[in-house]
Design an enzyme around this catalytic site. Structure first.
Site, short mmCIF file in Angstrom:
data_model
loop_
_atom_site.label_atom_id
_atom_site.label_comp_id
_atom_site.label_asym_id
_atom_site.label_seq_id
_atom_site.Cartn_x
_atom_site.Cartn_y
_atom_site.Cartn_z
N THR A 136 0.78 -1.26 -0.04
CA THR A 136 0.23 -0.21 0.05
C THR A 136 0.94 1.20 0.02
OG1 THR A 136 -1.42 1.23 1.34
CG2 THR A 136 -0.07 -0.29 2.64
N ASP A 137 0.21 2.71 -0.57
CA ASP A 137 1.09 3.69 -0.60
C ASP A 137 1.03 4.17 1.18
OD1 ASP A 137 -1.57 4.31 -0.03
OD2 ASP A 137 -1.66 5.74 -1.83
N GLU A 138 0.42 3.52 1.97
CA GLU A 138 -0.06 4.20 3.21
C GLU A 138 1.37 3.90 3.94
OE1 GLU A 138 -3.32 3.39 5.30
OE2 GLU A 138 -4.58 3.11 3.54
N TYR A 162 -1.94 -0.56 10.91
CA TYR A 162 -1.90 -0.89 9.68
C TYR A 162 -0.85 -0.84 8.77
CZ TYR A 162 -3.37 -1.56 4.68
OH TYR A 162 -3.15 -1.76 3.38
N LYS A 166 2.31 -3.50 7.58
CA LYS A 166 2.72 -3.40 5.89
C LYS A 166 3.92 -3.09 5.70
CE LYS A 166 0.23 -4.49 3.08
NZ LYS A 166 -0.16 -5.78 2.44
P1 NAD Z 1 -9.52 -7.53 2.28
O1 NAD Z 1 -9.40 -7.37 3.55
O2 NAD Z 1 -10.71 -7.34 1.21
O3 NAD Z 1 -8.89 -9.24 1.86
C1 NAD Z 1 -7.81 -9.98 2.52
C2 NAD Z 1 -8.09 -11.46 2.24
O4 NAD Z 1 -6.97 -11.90 3.06
C3 NAD Z 1 -9.29 -12.06 2.87
O5 NAD Z 1 -9.90 -12.75 1.97
C4 NAD Z 1 -8.84 -12.59 4.15
O6 NAD Z 1 -9.80 -13.65 4.46
C5 NAD Z 1 -7.53 -13.02 3.74
N1 NAD Z 1 -6.82 -13.45 5.18
C6 NAD Z 1 -6.65 -12.39 6.14
N2 NAD Z 1 -5.63 -12.84 7.06
C7 NAD Z 1 -5.43 -14.20 6.54
C8 NAD Z 1 -4.32 -15.22 6.78
N3 NAD Z 1 -3.77 -15.09 8.26
N4 NAD Z 1 -4.29 -15.99 5.98
C9 NAD Z 1 -4.92 -16.34 4.80
N5 NAD Z 1 -5.80 -15.56 4.49
C10 NAD Z 1 -5.85 -14.39 5.14
O7 NAD Z 1 -8.10 -6.98 1.68
P2 NAD Z 1 -8.09 -6.02 -0.01
O8 NAD Z 1 -8.47 -4.74 0.33
O9 NAD Z 1 -8.42 -7.03 -0.88
O10 NAD Z 1 -6.46 -6.04 0.09
C11 NAD Z 1 -5.50 -6.95 -0.31
C12 NAD Z 1 -4.16 -6.51 -0.38
O11 NAD Z 1 -4.03 -5.35 -0.96
C13 NAD Z 1 -3.81 -6.33 1.17
O12 NAD Z 1 -2.52 -6.80 1.27
C14 NAD Z 1 -3.73 -4.82 1.29
O13 NAD Z 1 -2.57 -4.44 2.23
C15 NAD Z 1 -3.47 -4.31 -0.11
N6 NAD Z 1 -3.86 -3.02 -0.61
C16 NAD Z 1 -5.19 -2.78 -0.52
C17 NAD Z 1 -5.61 -1.37 -0.92
C18 NAD Z 1 -7.10 -1.24 -0.85
O14 NAD Z 1 -7.47 -0.06 -1.19
N7 NAD Z 1 -7.89 -2.10 -0.48
C19 NAD Z 1 -4.78 -0.64 -1.45
C20 NAD Z 1 -3.43 -0.93 -1.61
C21 NAD Z 1 -2.91 -2.14 -1.11
P1 TYD Z 2 -10.97 3.78 4.18
O1 TYD Z 2 -11.92 3.31 3.12
O2 TYD Z 2 -11.02 3.08 5.37
O3 TYD Z 2 -9.40 3.42 3.74
P2 TYD Z 2 -8.04 4.05 4.28
O4 TYD Z 2 -8.16 4.42 5.58
O5 TYD Z 2 -7.21 2.80 3.94
O6 TYD Z 2 -7.64 5.31 3.47
O7 TYD Z 2 -11.00 5.17 4.38
C1 TYD Z 2 -10.74 6.14 3.16
C2 TYD Z 2 -10.93 7.60 3.93
O8 TYD Z 2 -12.44 7.94 4.45
C3 TYD Z 2 -10.32 8.03 5.02
O9 TYD Z 2 -9.90 9.10 5.03
C4 TYD Z 2 -10.94 7.89 6.22
C5 TYD Z 2 -12.48 8.27 5.53
N1 TYD Z 2 -13.77 7.49 6.35
C6 TYD Z 2 -14.58 8.12 6.71
O10 TYD Z 2 -14.72 9.44 6.86
N2 TYD Z 2 -16.04 7.43 7.10
C7 TYD Z 2 -16.10 6.01 7.12
O11 TYD Z 2 -17.10 5.73 7.79
C8 TYD Z 2 -14.95 5.42 6.73
C9 TYD Z 2 -14.96 3.98 6.67
C10 TYD Z 2 -13.96 6.10 6.50
#
Ligand code: NAD
Ligand code: TYD
Length: 360
Positions: A136-138, A162, A166
């Site tokens: 992630t960019d975070e 988080y 990461k």
């Molecule tokens: P998500 O929470 O929707 O999915 C995570 C998956 O991992 C789930 O299916 C869960 O069951 C599985 N999981 C969790 N713990 C586990 C374990 N111990 N063993 C096996 N499986 C396990 O997450 P996402 O949003 O699909 O993100 C996927 C990846 O991409 C993550 O690594 C996240 O850090 C990264 N990422 C997400 C975003 C975003 O905006 N969602 C952006 C950049 C990077």
């Molecule tokens: P989120 O989807 O949790 O992603 P991330 O924190 O990883 O960027 O949140 C996106 C943005 O929205 C973040 O600035 C927090 C804000 N947010 C709200 O204002 N209300 C909400 O109920 C949630 C879930 C997020």
């Protein structure tokens, strides 16, 4: 035929990636999906591909080294695409430990098992084996409102449990690349949105609440900025990095689509009103009065923004889906999958929502 081991493929991005890969390569690849099925993992996300002969699901925890080593022993894995993680910042603020366990220890187990399976007696690695760590960019921390962009060279400065976990996992991948010349890449992507996203994250939560006439919780002043990318563009970037990226490199993936949270909410409300027919009773519920400013997230990062110059120049990747189009597609998907939303928001979700939002 190449065999992919995908971790976390039952989650949001992982399931979109698996759909993308089967659409693109059809029967030319095999995918093994390993997922522990936490609250975020849902096999319904993969219903339409589960009967494919070139797809296998294995329920396992990535921290379970015997299970993961067994998968490598029984299958000749060519590519690992490592998504599995705890992924929600708010949950990490309440309960950091599981983030360290899954994201750091789980990544160490994945790296170690892949290394053991791929390493030759002289310490080099079998040809054409690759590990892609999805991050992630975070990890780069928080930008000022007018404070430039994240680049691959930006120092890590994670600020939430988080992003710290990461960052720890990224450092382990970097250590494997530096120490063993382990064949890997890291991608650091901005915020994703699209089908199958669990409604604890901003966009699906706002869509779901608005359609039920429930309050739309905005943390703080609503002016925090995220750089939103349609999930299919992320899936494509991951595939392109594995195909064309230079080994040992990190690539930032992002959309040049920065928006304040409050803007996102207004766009969702406007789009819902445009898309819902007058005859739909939910249309009358979709209303700006639902917007409710609530207590800010602790340590809330102000702004994330990616400059995807490197991935564009080296690999030719660019985001294809404009936000207006992506949000329409996402809303259309939620319209067509009401049962999915009902299923994931029954039971534990209600308790989660209560706990997270009661005192805000
Ligand atoms: P998500 O929470 O929707 O999915 C995570 C998956 O991992 C789930 O299916 C869960 O069951 C599985 N999981 C969790 N713990 C586990 C374990 N111990 N063993 C096996 N499986 C396990 O997450 P996402 O949003 O699909 O993100 C996927 C990846 O991409 C993550 O690594 C996240 O850090 C990264 N990422 C997400 C975003 C975003 O905006 N969602 C952006 C950049 C990077
Ligand atoms: P989120 O989807 O949790 O992603 P991330 O924190 O990883 O960027 O949140 C996106 C943005 O929205 C973040 O600035 C927090 C804000 N947010 C709200 O204002 N209300 C909400 O109920 C949630 C879930 C997020």
């Amino acid at each position: 035929m190449r065999t992919y081991l995908v971790t976390g493929g039952a989650g949001f991005i992982g399931s979109n990636y698996i759909h993308y890969m089967f659409r693109k390569y059809d029967t030319d690849i095999r995918i093994i999906n390993v997922d522990a099925l936490t609250y975020a993992g849902n096999l319904e996300n993969l219903k339409d591909i589960e009967d494919r002969e070139n797809y296998t699901f294995i329920k396992a925890d990535i921290c379970d080294k015997d299970a993961i080593a067994g998968i490598f022993a029984e299958n000749d894995i060519d590519r690992v695409v490592h998504f599995a993680a705890e992924s929600h910042v708010d949950r990490s603020i309440k309960d950091p430990e599981v983030f360290v366990r899954t994201n750091v220890l789980g990544t160490a187990v994945m790296l170690n098992c892949a290394k053991a399976a791929w390493e030759l007696p002289d310490g080099s690695f079998r040809a054409d084996k690759k590990f892609l760590h999805v991050s992630t960019d975070e990890v780069y921390g928080s930008l000022e409102e007018d404070g430039g962009y994240f680049y691959e060279t930006t120092p890590y400065a994670p600020r939430s449990p988080y992003s710290a976990s990461k960052a720890g996992s990224d450092m382990l991948v970097k250590a494997y690349m530096d120490t063993y010349k382990f064949p890997a890449n890291i991608t650091n992507c901005s915020n994703n949105y699209g089908p199958y996203q669990f409604p604890e994250k901003l966009i699906p939560l706002i869509i779901n609440n608005a359609l039920q006439g429930k309050k739309l919780p905005v943390y703080g002043d609503g002016r925090n900025v995220r750089d939103w990318l349609y999930v299919e563009d992320h899936a494509k970037a991951i595939d392109m990095v594995q195909e064309k990226g230079r080994l040992f490199e990190t690539y930032n993936v992002g959309g040049h689509n920065e928006k304040q949270n409050i803007e996102i909410i207004h766009i969702i409300l406007d789009t819902l009103r445009e898309m819902l027919p007058d005859s739909d009773p939910r249309k009358a519920l979709v209303n700006e009065d639902l917007i409710t400013y609530v207590e800010d997230r602790k340590g809330h990062d102000r702004r994330y923004a990616i400059a995807p110059d490197k991935i564009r120049a080296e690999i030719g990747w660019e985001p294809e889906t404009m936000f207006k189009e992506g949000i329409r597609r996402t809303i259309q998907w939620f319209f067509e999958h009401e049962d999915w939303m009902r299923n994931v928001t029954s039971g534990d979700y209600q308790k989660y929502y209560e706990d997270m939002y009661r005192n805000r």
